[in-house]
Design an enzyme around this catalytic site. Structure first.
Site, PDB file in Angstrom:
ATOM      1  N   HIS A   1      20.492  -5.699  38.258  1.00  0.00           N
ATOM      2  CA  HIS A   1      19.380  -6.016  37.624  1.00  0.00           C
ATOM      3  C   HIS A   1      19.491  -5.797  35.835  1.00  0.00           C
ATOM      4  O   HIS A   1      18.902  -6.249  35.589  1.00  0.00           O
ATOM      5  CB  HIS A   1      18.307  -5.656  37.951  1.00  0.00           C
ATOM      6  CG  HIS A   1      18.527  -3.496  37.346  1.00  0.00           C
ATOM      7  ND1 HIS A   1      19.269  -3.260  37.667  1.00  0.00           N
ATOM      8  CD2 HIS A   1      17.809  -2.876  36.200  1.00  0.00           C
ATOM      9  CE1 HIS A   1      19.757  -1.943  37.393  1.00  0.00           C
ATOM     10  NE2 HIS A   1      18.401  -1.905  36.508  1.00  0.00           N
TER      11      HIS A   1
HETATM   12  C1  UD1 Z   1      14.463  -1.149  33.900  1.00  0.00           C
HETATM   13  C2  UD1 Z   1      14.704   0.612  32.684  1.00  0.00           C
HETATM   14  C3  UD1 Z   1      16.227   0.315  33.623  1.00  0.00           C
HETATM   15  C4  UD1 Z   1      16.033   0.597  35.107  1.00  0.00           C
HETATM   16  C5  UD1 Z   1      14.997  -0.237  35.718  1.00  0.00           C
HETATM   17  C6  UD1 Z   1      15.256   0.060  37.187  1.00  0.00           C
HETATM   18  C7  UD1 Z   1      14.092   0.050  30.471  1.00  0.00           C
HETATM   19  C8  UD1 Z   1      14.691  -1.180  28.916  1.00  0.00           C
HETATM   20  N1  UD1 Z   1      15.129  -1.498  31.721  1.00  0.00           N
HETATM   21  O1  UD1 Z   1      14.597  -2.302  33.560  1.00  0.00           O
HETATM   22  O2  UD1 Z   1      16.924   1.026  32.679  1.00  0.00           O
HETATM   23  O3  UD1 Z   1      17.585   0.970  35.447  1.00  0.00           O
HETATM   24  O4  UD1 Z   1      13.899  -0.241  34.928  1.00  0.00           O
HETATM   25  O5  UD1 Z   1      14.753  -0.543  37.935  1.00  0.00           O
HETATM   26  O6  UD1 Z   1      13.455  -0.003  30.490  1.00  0.00           O
HETATM   27  N2  UD1 Z   1       9.041  -6.772  37.313  1.00  0.00           N
HETATM   28  C9  UD1 Z   1       8.513  -7.391  38.600  1.00  0.00           C
HETATM   29  N3  UD1 Z   1       7.242  -5.492  39.192  1.00  0.00           N
HETATM   30  C10 UD1 Z   1       7.769  -4.711  39.116  1.00  0.00           C
HETATM   31  C11 UD1 Z   1       8.256  -4.371  37.923  1.00  0.00           C
HETATM   32  C12 UD1 Z   1       8.966  -5.474  37.471  1.00  0.00           C
HETATM   33  O7  UD1 Z   1       7.839  -8.173  39.264  1.00  0.00           O
HETATM   34  O8  UD1 Z   1       7.079  -3.936  39.872  1.00  0.00           O
HETATM   35  C13 UD1 Z   1       9.942  -7.720  37.083  1.00  0.00           C
HETATM   36  C14 UD1 Z   1       9.067  -8.462  35.783  1.00  0.00           C
HETATM   37  O9  UD1 Z   1       9.066  -9.767  36.234  1.00  0.00           O
HETATM   38  C15 UD1 Z   1       9.756  -7.974  34.506  1.00  0.00           C
HETATM   39  C16 UD1 Z   1      11.357  -7.597  35.252  1.00  0.00           C
HETATM   40  O10 UD1 Z   1      10.959  -6.775  36.442  1.00  0.00           O
HETATM   41  O11 UD1 Z   1      10.197  -8.502  33.663  1.00  0.00           O
HETATM   42  C17 UD1 Z   1      11.889  -6.466  35.248  1.00  0.00           C
HETATM   43  O12 UD1 Z   1      10.982  -5.411  34.796  1.00  0.00           O
HETATM   44  P1  UD1 Z   1      11.100  -4.381  34.048  1.00  0.00           P
HETATM   45  O13 UD1 Z   1      10.956  -3.193  34.035  1.00  0.00           O
HETATM   46  O14 UD1 Z   1      11.044  -4.644  32.173  1.00  0.00           O
HETATM   47  O15 UD1 Z   1      12.592  -3.994  33.613  1.00  0.00           O
HETATM   48  P2  UD1 Z   1      13.682  -3.569  34.901  1.00  0.00           P
HETATM   49  O16 UD1 Z   1      14.106  -4.623  34.624  1.00  0.00           O
HETATM   50  O17 UD1 Z   1      12.981  -3.385  35.847  1.00  0.00           O
END
Ligand code: UD1
Length: 353
Positions: free
Chosen positions: A203
């Site tokens: 991820h």
């Molecule tokens: C975040 C943390 C990372 C951690 C990870 C655990 C930061 C910078 N990164 O990364 O350190 O290891 O969480 O999983 O804070 N999305 C969904 N549903 C959700 C959540 C996210 O669809 O419930 C999608 C969205 O499209 C979003 C993408 O996942 O753009 C990334 O989510 P985001 O929370 O920005 O960061 P992670 O990659 O999950």
């Protein structure tokens, strides 16, 4: 004492679970959930399974660019902290929710504690590394998981109020493994046998957002012809589709499934032959469970796992991934963790009231 814990993403739900229980024996705790992770399988399932108290404030921030996400968090966390006036704020790990929580709290002159302080990958291209550095430098109380992280802080001239308390994620694992064994049906549901499959997670933006890296990792998985179970993070799913890799993986021996809950994850980890991951938390869980870990990164903040030869860094290089899938067979001692960081942390926090 009134404590406010700020969480937002999956690994933080795991970390707060043991601490919240301990804090609530003696203190008032309120929880702010930034809403960084919001799906049922990325958030709600964790609260139910780990019996985490319902957040007092859900800020509903959701996805966005780093600036948008962090900026909105700063604004909304400040509103809540001004209203709630806690004596101390606790932040966990290295996500955007950690950074926003620490920055807001410190600027309001509220005592700020950082759990999992001092972790460094020394790679400033990772958003988490920036979050770790800034959070540590504006926190008043630093709870380190190990001596190595304490040394990192001292090297950055942070010298006061550092406490090595052990790893809170391990505490959660130990507490929940038995329950997971009783409740999880994932092995039956996926028709898996112990040590006959590999478990993969990907991820990190450096792996998912680049066509070259993602394609190389996915091709290595496919060409290894191993039975690989791959719970896919939403970010990865989005880029797989964008880069036209979804069909290719679906017609291979790699089984893609939706993100899974904590109990299912522990069971899949424990029974896997090997784990392939770019997650910090999973490297650490593999280490505790004694499962060989192949890390899809060039560096790691969990240095101990490498020193003990239980973990190997292969980046996104196709050949290195495929070679390690075949040949990385270390014999790893299962680790016992006897200390309970949650108890130590709760005691220390009292002294700072
Ligand atoms: C975040 C943390 C990372 C951690 C990870 C655990 C930061 C910078 N990164 O990364 O350190 O290891 O969480 O999983 O804070 N999305 C969904 N549903 C959700 C959540 C996210 O669809 O419930 C999608 C969205 O499209 C979003 C993408 O996942 O753009 C990334 O989510 P985001 O929370 O920005 O960061 P992670 O990659 O999950």
């Amino acid at each position: 004492m009134k404590v406010c814990s700020i969480i937002g993403a999956r690994p933080q739900f795991i970390k707060i679970a043991p601490l919240s229980k301990e804090l609530r024996k003696y203190h008032q705790e309120i929880i702010i959930h930034t809403g960084q992770h919001y799906d049922q399988n990325m958030s709600k399932n964790f609260f139910e399974q780990l019996q985490i108290p319902k957040p007092d404030h859900n800020l509903g921030i959701g996805s966005g660019t780093h600036g948008q996400q962090t900026g909105l968090m700063l604004k909304k966390i400040e509103e809540v902290l001004l209203k709630e006036k806690p004596d101390e704020v606790i932040v966990f790990g290295d996500t955007n929710s950690t950074l926003a929580g620490a920055l807001t709290s410190r600027k309001l002159n509220i005592k700020t504690a950082h759990i999992e302080a001092g972790m460094r990958s020394f790679d400033k291209r990772m958003p988490e590394e920036i979050n770790r550095i800034v959070t540590d430098h504006c926190s008043d109380i630093l709870f380190c998981p190990n001596e190595n992280s304490k040394r990192n802080l001292i090297n950055e001239n942070i010298k006061k109020n550092i406490f090595v308390v052990g790893n809170i994620m391990s505490e959660a694992l130990i507490e929940n493994l038995k329950k997971a064994e009783m409740e999880s049906k994932i092995m039956e549901n996926l028709n898996l046998k112990k040590k006959e499959y590999l478990l993969a997670t990907v991820h990190r933006p450096s792996n998912t957002d680049s066509l070259k890296s993602l394609k190389s990792i996915v091709t290595a998985f496919i060409e290894s012809k191993e039975n690989i179970i791959f719970p896919m993070h939403p970010r990865t799913k989005k880029f797989m589709a964008m880069y036209g890799l979804t069909k290719k993986i679906n017609s291979s021996s790699v089984k893609v499934i939706n993100p899974i809950d904590y109990f299912d994850m522990l069971i899949l980890e424990k029974n896997a032959k090997k784990i392939l991951t770019d997650s910090g938390g999973i490297q650490n869980e593999a280490f505790l469970l004694g499962i060989p870990c192949i890390t899809l990164r060039e560096n790691t903040e969990w240095v101990e796992t490498i020193e003990q030869k239980a973990n190997m860094l292969v980046g996104s290089d196709k050949k290195k991934i495929m070679d390690s899938v075949k040949t990385f067979n270390p014999s790893i001692k299962k680790r016992e963790q006897t200390e309970k960081p949650s108890i130590v942390i709760a005691r220390i926090l009292e002294k700072f009231e």
